[in-house]
Scaffold this motif. Structure first.
Motif, PDB file in Angstrom:
ATOM      1  N   ASP A   1       0.843  -1.187   0.000  1.00  0.00           N
ATOM      2  CA  ASP A   1       0.000   0.000   0.000  1.00  0.00           C
ATOM      3  C   ASP A   1       0.885   1.245   0.000  1.00  0.00           C
TER       4      ASP A   1
ATOM      5  N   GLN B   1      -0.867  -1.054   6.136  1.00  0.00           N
ATOM      6  CA  GLN B   1      -0.938  -2.128   5.159  1.00  0.00           C
ATOM      7  C   GLN B   1      -2.173  -2.992   5.397  1.00  0.00           C
TER       8      GLN B   1
ATOM      9  N   ALA C   1      -5.358  -1.296   4.303  1.00  0.00           N
ATOM     10  CA  ALA C   1      -5.564  -1.348   2.860  1.00  0.00           C
ATOM     11  C   ALA C   1      -6.056  -2.710   2.432  1.00  0.00           C
TER      12      ALA C   1
ATOM     13  N   SER D   1      -6.519   0.372  -3.547  1.00  0.00           N
ATOM     14  CA  SER D   1      -5.601   1.180  -2.733  1.00  0.00           C
ATOM     15  C   SER D   1      -4.528   1.808  -3.582  1.00  0.00           C
ATOM     16  N   THR D   2      -4.194   1.168  -4.694  1.00  0.00           N
ATOM     17  CA  THR D   2      -3.123   1.711  -5.530  1.00  0.00           C
ATOM     18  C   THR D   2      -3.518   3.038  -6.142  1.00  0.00           C
TER      19      THR D   2
ATOM     20  N   SER E   1      -5.007   5.582  -2.690  1.00  0.00           N
ATOM     21  CA  SER E   1      -4.188   6.013  -1.576  1.00  0.00           C
ATOM     22  C   SER E   1      -3.044   6.907  -1.978  1.00  0.00           C
TER      23      SER E   1
END
Length: 845
Positions: free
Chosen positions: A741, A780, A783, A792-793, A796
């Motif tokens: 994450d 982490q 996520a 999350s990519t 976030s």
């Protein structure tokens, strides 16, 4: 005779005395030296090969070699070139190879102390029959003196040559594949060099800020030397057939800056070796080196003002961070008669040395240890002297440059699989081994159960294995008593250690480290242990042995390897630890056939190691600095719980607001630069080393990788450069890159960066590091718990805002207030989770 003078404008006059001392040590004739016949190994073949006046013995089937039972994890497999008549591989020596897909080794029996040539031959052919392309291999080669990664392969053989001092005994060469790749080798040479080939001292030239000699470099023979350049100036290429030590000399044409400034000269007769006082002979350099030279091209237009002063210069690419042993060869073949020719030698254009050549055709040489400058380019020049009434010219016959290597550190682990040996042993067999085994009577004296000591398994009955007469002698009796504050309840009889390891059976061998050999063992109740044994009767490592016992007998923590017992009977130094099934952290990152750990696992391992170090610093009695934190000293049990190990270099004492003045020890690549410069040890030195481990975890590469480009060799420096450029994500381990994450990654990188600050005062303590890593893990996990449609990519990296919460102090700080840290450790873990529960981090978006 040739005389050395110093250029007054460049170096102090007293350096002349250093040179005189240096050469006076060479005034005696060398002992008779006969070219050796061993060891020359033809790898991957049962046949012997005659190459360049040497007989290379096949390593597969020979009376001179012991071949252990074939095992792909140890002995490797053989491969043959499909095109035996290939023009690129004219010698049969390069038509076979041995391949290793796991950590493996060759072992040589060394009988005589001295300096040895060690050469490795690599030729990357393709085998159609086995579908093997050797050019795809990626691996490292290790010994006790050095390690290296073979160069990129080409259409010709590559020979890597080293010189190092070897003691009598077993000399081991390890081949370590990287990741899922493999290692290979075509041929190996290990043979004794002439006793006076290399001197232990040489003048030390400091290049910056101004080149000068101010002392001698002592201990050349204690280092490993890698041959980088060997130049036949003014001549043609010399092959191993032309050299009594089977060296290759290449022409200088590719290294000279202005070819028009020089011309070649030759001598028609043999040089006069008897007239020199340096004990030079044909082993120093071949006749052909001294029979050819480059001299100033006096009639050339090169004397124009743009070349004023008129010098001949050669340039060589060298390592920026290393020192080099430079040898310059001279033999006056340009004077028609005794002319006392005088000229200057320059290194880096600053260091100046006056060369006075009294005799014609008499070889001589000078050695220097030269520090590299920041350019990575070494310039060596010759030029005339204005104060000479002789012909204003200069010459040079030969040049050698060897890089002085740092020690390689602990050798790799070679694990013996069940029912199979992993060693390919090269050398002589101890005669009559079978006969000895038959004659040995093993007497088992079984005693009734006795009251066990603390730390010794209660189900044990002492079993004495008798292998000879004599009583048991305590190491403490022979070398002074062990410190009075050792926990003597952990002491074990030698006979019990023999029983646990089945008398140190080779099948129980699981590795080797700096202290000694490591065996697996089993107690009567089935509990497995690791037994670390130093060389029997050796006092080397005795302080580390005592320190390990003192530190580990006083502390107990979930994230520190537990000491089960020790033995100092019969002049032995043996340590018994809990068994760590999953080996080292490094093995789960790279240089192993184990699958790489996931990012979540890596975070949990780092957190466990941080807890162990935090307890060492603040929770253990008096405080302890580990001093050798690295990925190979973080071990993993069957549940991948991290435990810090190897406390032989540790320092104990009150660490708050104080430092310890000590000789610098540690491992290159992990060493705190502030500690290295000041020799003032603090707990922040461990923090720096742990920061390097964090980068190792993130990037899955060693801290020092000399095969990479210069700016990438040092992981800590390279990572910080990438961080400043915003490119750090590009060097993240590809196997976990998609798992991380972005918020967790940012926190992790921030933590590592803080650990690696140049000034120790600017680094966090381990409590802060632990808190930050726990935070990164929670980010982490947060996520990972999101709904599948919440990417999350994409979400976030831009939109994630760090929660605005009050920072809670690390609960692990309470260790210092409790005398039962083992119980507190479990409690602290729960409390840390409660802290993050109070933060309601699951709601942060």
């Amino acid at each position: 005779m040739e005389k050395l003078q110093l250029h007054n404008t460049h170096i102090p006059l007293f350096a002349l005395l250093l040179f005189l001392i240096h050469f006076s040590s060479l005034q005696f004739l060398s002992l008779a030296y006969t070219p050796p016949t061993k060891y020359f190994i033809n790898c991957g073949s049962a046949s012997n090969v005659n190459a360049n006046l040497r007989n290379f013995v096949g390593d597969s089937n020979s009376s001179d070699l012991i071949s252990a039972s074939v095992s792909r994890s140890g002995k490797g497999s053989t491969v043959k070139d499909s095109n035996e008549s290939s023009g690129a591989s004219p010698l049969a020596l390069y038509q076979t190879a041995r391949i290793f897909r796991h950590n493996s080794l060759y072992e040589f029996n060394i009988e005589d102390y001295g300096t040895y040539f060690v050469r490795f031959h690599f030729f990357a052919f393709s085998s159609l029959t086995t579908q093997t392309d050797l050019s795809t291999a990626l691996f490292d080669v290790w010994t006790y003196g050095f390690n290296f990664t073979p160069k990129s392969y080409s259409n010709s053989a590559i020979i890597e040559e080293f010189l190092l001092t070897i003691n009598p005994g077993k000399f081991k060469v390890y081949f370590v594949p990287r990741g899922s790749s493999f290692a290979f080798i075509n041929a190996i040479e290990v043979f004794l060099a002439p006793p006076d080939l290399i001197s232990d001292e040489a003048p030390l030239i400091h290049v910056s800020p101004a080149a000068l000699i101010n002392n001698n470099y002592t201990g050349v023979l204690s280092k490993s030397l890698q041959s980088i350049y060997r130049i036949n100036v003014g001549g043609t290429e010399l092959t191993p057939d032309d050299d009594k030590l089977w060296r290759t000399w290449v022409p200088d044409d590719g290294y000279i800056n202005n070819p028009g400034a020089a011309r070649n000269s030759t001598l028609d007769y043999r040089p006069n070796y008897r007239e020199n006082n340096q004990n030079i002979n044909e082993f120093t350099a071949p006749n052909q080196v001294y029979k050819t030279a480059k001299e100033m091209n006096i009639n050339s237009s090169a004397q124009s003002t743009q070349f004023n002063p008129f010098n001949i210069t050669w340039s060589f690419i060298v390592s920026k961070s290393a020192s080099h042993l430079v040898r310059v060869h001279f033999c006056d073949i340009i004077s028609p008669s005794m002319a006392t020719l005088k000229f200057n030698l320059y290194i880096y254009g600053n260091f100046g040395l006056k060369i006075d050549s009294y005799y014609v055709a008499v070889p001589f040489y000078f050695d220097f240890v030269v520090d590299s400058d920041e350019s990575g380019l070494m310039n060596i020049s010759i030029g005339p002297r204005n104060d000479s009434d002789k012909p204003k010219t200069a010459y040079l016959n030969g040049l050698e440059i060897k890089e002085i290597l740092n020690n390689s550190g602990p050798v790799p682990i070679v694990i013996a699989p069940k029912n199979n040996h992993v060693f390919l042993v090269v050398g002589s067999v101890i005669g009559g081994l079978v006969l000895i085994c038959i004659l040995v009577v093993v007497l088992f004296l079984v005693f009734k159960s006795r009251k066990p000591n603390s730390g010794v398994n209660s189900n044990w009955s002492p079993v004495v294995l008798v292998f000879g007469g004599g009583s048991s002698h305590s190491r403490g009796t022979r070398n002074g008593s062990l410190e009075s504050n050792l926990n003597l309840g952990l002491k074990m009889p030698f006979a019990e250690i023999q029983f646990v390891t089945n008398n140190f059976n080779n099948k129980s061998l699981i590795g080797k480290g700096g202290f000694g050999i490591v065996y697996s063992g089993t107690f009567r109740d089935g509990r497995k242990v690791a037994v670390k044994r130093s060389e029997p009767g050796s006092n080397q490592g005795l302080p580390e042995f005592h320190t390990e016992i003192m530190v580990l007998s006083k502390i107990r923590h979930r994230n520190l390897v537990q000491l089960i017992g020790y033995c100092d009977d019969r002049s032995e130094m043996i340590l018994v630890y809990e068994f760590m099934e999953n080996g080292t952290l490094r093995e789960h990152l790279y240089a192993s056939d184990k699958p790489p750990s996931s990012w979540k696992q890596r975070l949990e391992i780092c957190i466990g190691a941080a807890r162990g170090l935090q307890y060492l610093h603040k929770g253990s009695a008096g405080g302890t600095i580990h001093r050798d934190v690295k990925s190979t000293n973080i071990l993993l049990n069957e549940n991948l719980v991290a435990k810090v190990a190897d406390f032989g270099l540790s320092k104990t004492g009150p660490l708050d607001e104080t430092h310890v003045s000590t000789v610098v020890k540690g491992t290159f690549g992990y060493l705190d630069p502030e500690y290295f410069k000041s020799q003032q040890l603090t707990e922040k030195s461990d923090v720096y080393s742990f920061g390097v481990v964090l980068l190792e975890v993130l990037c899955a590469r060693p801290p020092i990788d000399p095969v990479l480009q210069r700016e990438q060799v040092n992981l800590a420096e390279w990572a910080m450069i990438c961080k400043k450029k915003g490119l750090l994500e590009e060097i993240v381990d590809p196997s976990v890159k998609d798992q991380i994450d972005p918020s967790s990654l940012r926190k992790f990188i921030e933590t590592a960066e803080k650990c690696l600050q140049d000034c120790g005062a600017d680094r966090p303590n381990m409590a802060d590091v632990l808190w930050d890593l726990e935070y990164a893990l929670q980010l982490q996990q947060n996520a990972m718990r999101r709904e599948p449609h919440e990417d999350s990519t994409t979400n976030s990296s831009v939109a994630f805002v760090m929660p605005n919460v009050q920072r809670f102090p690390s609960i692990s700080m309470s260790f210092a207030r409790d005398d039962t840290p083992m119980l507190m450790d479990d409690g602290s873990h729960v409390k840390a989770s409660e802290v993050f529960s109070q933060m309601r981090i699951d709601d942060a978006r």
